[in-house]
Write an enzyme that holds these catalytic residues in place. Structure first.
Site, PDB file in Angstrom:
ATOM      1  N   TYR A  69       4.484  -0.894  11.577  1.00 47.96           N
ATOM      2  CA  TYR A  69       3.725  -1.097  10.327  1.00 47.96           C
ATOM      3  C   TYR A  69       3.242   0.245   9.769  1.00 47.96           C
ATOM      4  CZ  TYR A  69       0.172  -3.101   7.177  1.00 47.96           C
ATOM      5  OH  TYR A  69      -0.587  -3.459   6.079  1.00 47.96           O
ATOM      6  N   SER A  75      -1.407   1.052   2.448  1.00 43.84           N
ATOM      7  CA  SER A  75      -2.448   0.662   3.404  1.00 43.84           C
ATOM      8  C   SER A  75      -3.176   1.933   3.822  1.00 43.84           C
ATOM      9  CB  SER A  75      -1.805   0.027   4.641  1.00 43.84           C
ATOM     10  OG  SER A  75      -2.724  -0.014   5.721  1.00 43.84           O
TER      11      SER A  75
HETATM   12  P1  NAD Z   1      -0.401 -12.083   3.334  1.00 42.11           P
HETATM   13  O1  NAD Z   1       0.304 -12.388   4.601  1.00 42.11           O
HETATM   14  O2  NAD Z   1      -1.454 -12.999   2.833  1.00 42.11           O
HETATM   15  O3  NAD Z   1       0.662 -11.857   2.154  1.00 42.11           O
HETATM   16  C1  NAD Z   1       1.905 -11.255   2.363  1.00 42.11           C
HETATM   17  C2  NAD Z   1       2.895 -11.866   1.394  1.00 42.11           C
HETATM   18  O4  NAD Z   1       4.173 -11.229   1.535  1.00 42.11           O
HETATM   19  C3  NAD Z   1       3.115 -13.362   1.646  1.00 42.11           C
HETATM   20  O5  NAD Z   1       3.181 -14.034   0.412  1.00 42.11           O
HETATM   21  C4  NAD Z   1       4.461 -13.370   2.341  1.00 42.11           C
HETATM   22  O6  NAD Z   1       5.152 -14.595   2.209  1.00 42.11           O
HETATM   23  C5  NAD Z   1       5.147 -12.253   1.587  1.00 42.11           C
HETATM   24  N1  NAD Z   1       6.375 -11.811   2.226  1.00 42.11           N
HETATM   25  C6  NAD Z   1       6.571 -11.508   3.540  1.00 42.11           C
HETATM   26  N2  NAD Z   1       7.870 -11.209   3.742  1.00 42.11           N
HETATM   27  C7  NAD Z   1       8.477 -11.304   2.537  1.00 42.11           C
HETATM   28  C8  NAD Z   1       9.813 -11.119   2.099  1.00 42.11           C
HETATM   29  N3  NAD Z   1      10.795 -10.769   2.962  1.00 42.11           N
HETATM   30  N4  NAD Z   1      10.111 -11.321   0.799  1.00 42.11           N
HETATM   31  C9  NAD Z   1       9.139 -11.684  -0.083  1.00 42.11           C
HETATM   32  N5  NAD Z   1       7.865 -11.882   0.278  1.00 42.11           N
HETATM   33  C10 NAD Z   1       7.547 -11.696   1.574  1.00 42.11           C
HETATM   34  O7  NAD Z   1      -1.002 -10.606   3.541  1.00 42.11           O
HETATM   35  P2  NAD Z   1      -1.784  -9.652   2.527  1.00 42.11           P
HETATM   36  O8  NAD Z   1      -2.909  -9.089   3.282  1.00 42.11           O
HETATM   37  O9  NAD Z   1      -2.042 -10.301   1.240  1.00 42.11           O
HETATM   38  O10 NAD Z   1      -0.705  -8.477   2.370  1.00 42.11           O
HETATM   39  C11 NAD Z   1      -0.201  -8.051   1.114  1.00 42.11           C
HETATM   40  C12 NAD Z   1       0.125  -6.569   1.191  1.00 42.11           C
HETATM   41  O11 NAD Z   1      -1.078  -5.840   1.391  1.00 42.11           O
HETATM   42  C13 NAD Z   1       1.054  -6.193   2.341  1.00 42.11           C
HETATM   43  O12 NAD Z   1       1.958  -5.192   1.909  1.00 42.11           O
HETATM   44  C14 NAD Z   1       0.106  -5.619   3.367  1.00 42.11           C
HETATM   45  O13 NAD Z   1       0.713  -4.700   4.230  1.00 42.11           O
HETATM   46  C15 NAD Z   1      -0.906  -4.947   2.456  1.00 42.11           C
HETATM   47  N6  NAD Z   1      -2.194  -4.668   3.103  1.00 42.11           N
HETATM   48  C16 NAD Z   1      -3.024  -5.675   3.490  1.00 42.11           C
HETATM   49  C17 NAD Z   1      -4.246  -5.347   4.083  1.00 42.11           C
HETATM   50  C18 NAD Z   1      -5.245  -6.399   4.517  1.00 42.11           C
HETATM   51  O14 NAD Z   1      -6.245  -6.038   5.151  1.00 42.11           O
HETATM   52  N7  NAD Z   1      -5.054  -7.671   4.225  1.00 42.11           N
HETATM   53  C19 NAD Z   1      -4.588  -4.014   4.292  1.00 42.11           C
HETATM   54  C20 NAD Z   1      -3.707  -3.017   3.898  1.00 42.11           C
HETATM   55  C21 NAD Z   1      -2.509  -3.353   3.293  1.00 42.11           C
END
Ligand code: NAD
Length: 285
Positions: free
Chosen positions: A183, A170
């Site tokens: 986080y 991130s």
């Molecule tokens: P999201 O909530 O749509 O997806 C997260 C996924 O992780 C979901 O499928 C959830 O069920 C799964 N998950 C959570 N706990 C879990 C576990 N214990 N075991 C297996 N799966 C698990 O969110 P997203 O935005 O798609 O996030 C995906 C990644 O991207 C994350 O690591 C997040 O930190 C990172 N990220 C997202 C953003 C953003 O702006 N959306 C920015 C920076 C980083």
């Protein structure tokens, strides 16, 4: 700028590498692949020719929908349930994935969550949950993937590398984030986990890299883009002037997983519309 309605099509019109099937014959495992970024990455890897394991921890219906979408590209896909923070479940996940696919060439360490709280009120459970999934989960999955990559070695007809790991980090591996100390700590940890691992296994022809997304329109951060006020506020942090879409990350992941990035080792690719460029300094500072 008006915020895009939640179900509007992606705003990005960039071309993709997937039409070239640059991952043909490779086997990928994407954690947390039934939502948001993981879902888009899993679909794009399939469209680029990879067979894909769709890991999920809840909501099997959405995992099965991702599997169906991937199969439309003419490749194999399967959904496997596992909590990435649980060592035994990760072991079983990889054993089953390797049974189904024969091996794993690409790991997308994507699963993540937030448990936000002011620091003075943050519970140990909130701290441990975020570190357990976001950081320990990446350690457990990366370790299982490295074991398989080392066992199998390079298969030149498949890829120049013995395996590829992409850690979903991130911008908060760089940008401190009050109210989200757990986080930001997990993402800062991913940076040095990724770099240390990349350094350790590069001589085995294993490439470990990270993607650091900025603000991407997914369920994890709905409050940041759902209303016009929130979206406009968010745009003060994004020089490129639009929110990111999961497909923006998926395109980067396909490239990083492919031999087109064969000499890229231990790098974090920021896909953030310029969020890490200190936008507050654009007009002075
Ligand atoms: P999201 O909530 O749509 O997806 C997260 C996924 O992780 C979901 O499928 C959830 O069920 C799964 N998950 C959570 N706990 C879990 C576990 N214990 N075991 C297996 N799966 C698990 O969110 P997203 O935005 O798609 O996030 C995906 C990644 O991207 C994350 O690591 C997040 O930190 C990172 N990220 C997202 C953003 C953003 O702006 N959306 C920015 C920076 C980083």
């Amino acid at each position: 700028m008006t915020p895009p309605p939640p179900n509007s099509p992606p705003q990005s019109t960039a071309p993709t590498l997937t039409a070239q099937k640059i991952l043909c014959g490779q086997k990928a495992l994407v954690t947390g692949a039934n939502s948001g970024i993981g879902r888009a990455v899993a679909v794009a890897l399939g469209q680029a020719g990879a067979d894909v394991i769709v890991n999920y921890v809840e909501n099997p219906e959405s995992a099965n929908a991702v599997v169906d979408e991937i199969r439309q590209a003419g490749v194999n896909a399967a959904a496997l349930k596992a909590d990435v923070s649980c060592e035994q479940q990760v072991t079983t996940l990889f054993e089953t994935a390797i049974q189904k696919m024969g091996t794993i060439d690409i790991l997308i360490n994507n699963a993540g969550l937030q448990r936000d709280a002011a620091f003075r009120n943050m519970t140990l459970a909130q701290w441990n949950t975020v570190l357990g999934v976001n950081l320990t989960g990446q350690f457990l999955c990366a370790r299982a993937a490295v074991q398989e990559f080392l066992r199998r070695g390079v298969v030149p007809s498949v890829s120049c590398a013995a395996g590829k790991i992409i850690c979903m980090s991130s911008v908060h591996q760089e940008i401190p984030w009050g109210g989200h100390a757990n986080y930001a700590t997990s993402k800062g940890g991913i940076k040095l986990l990724m770099e240390s691992l990349a350094q350790e296994v590069a001589s085995n022809r294993i490439r470990v890299n990270a993607i650091a997304p900025g603000a991407i329109r997914t369920p994890i951060n709905t409050v940041a883009w759902q209303t016009k006020e929130a979206y406009d506020q968010l745009m003060t942090l994004v020089p490129y002037g639009r929110i990111g879409e999961p497909e923006d990350i998926a395109r980067a992941a396909v490239w990083l997983a492919s031999d087109y990035s064969d000499y890229v080792v231990g790098t974090t690719l920021f896909v953030d519309g310029g969020m890490t460029l200190y936008p507050g300094f654009a007009t002075g500072g």
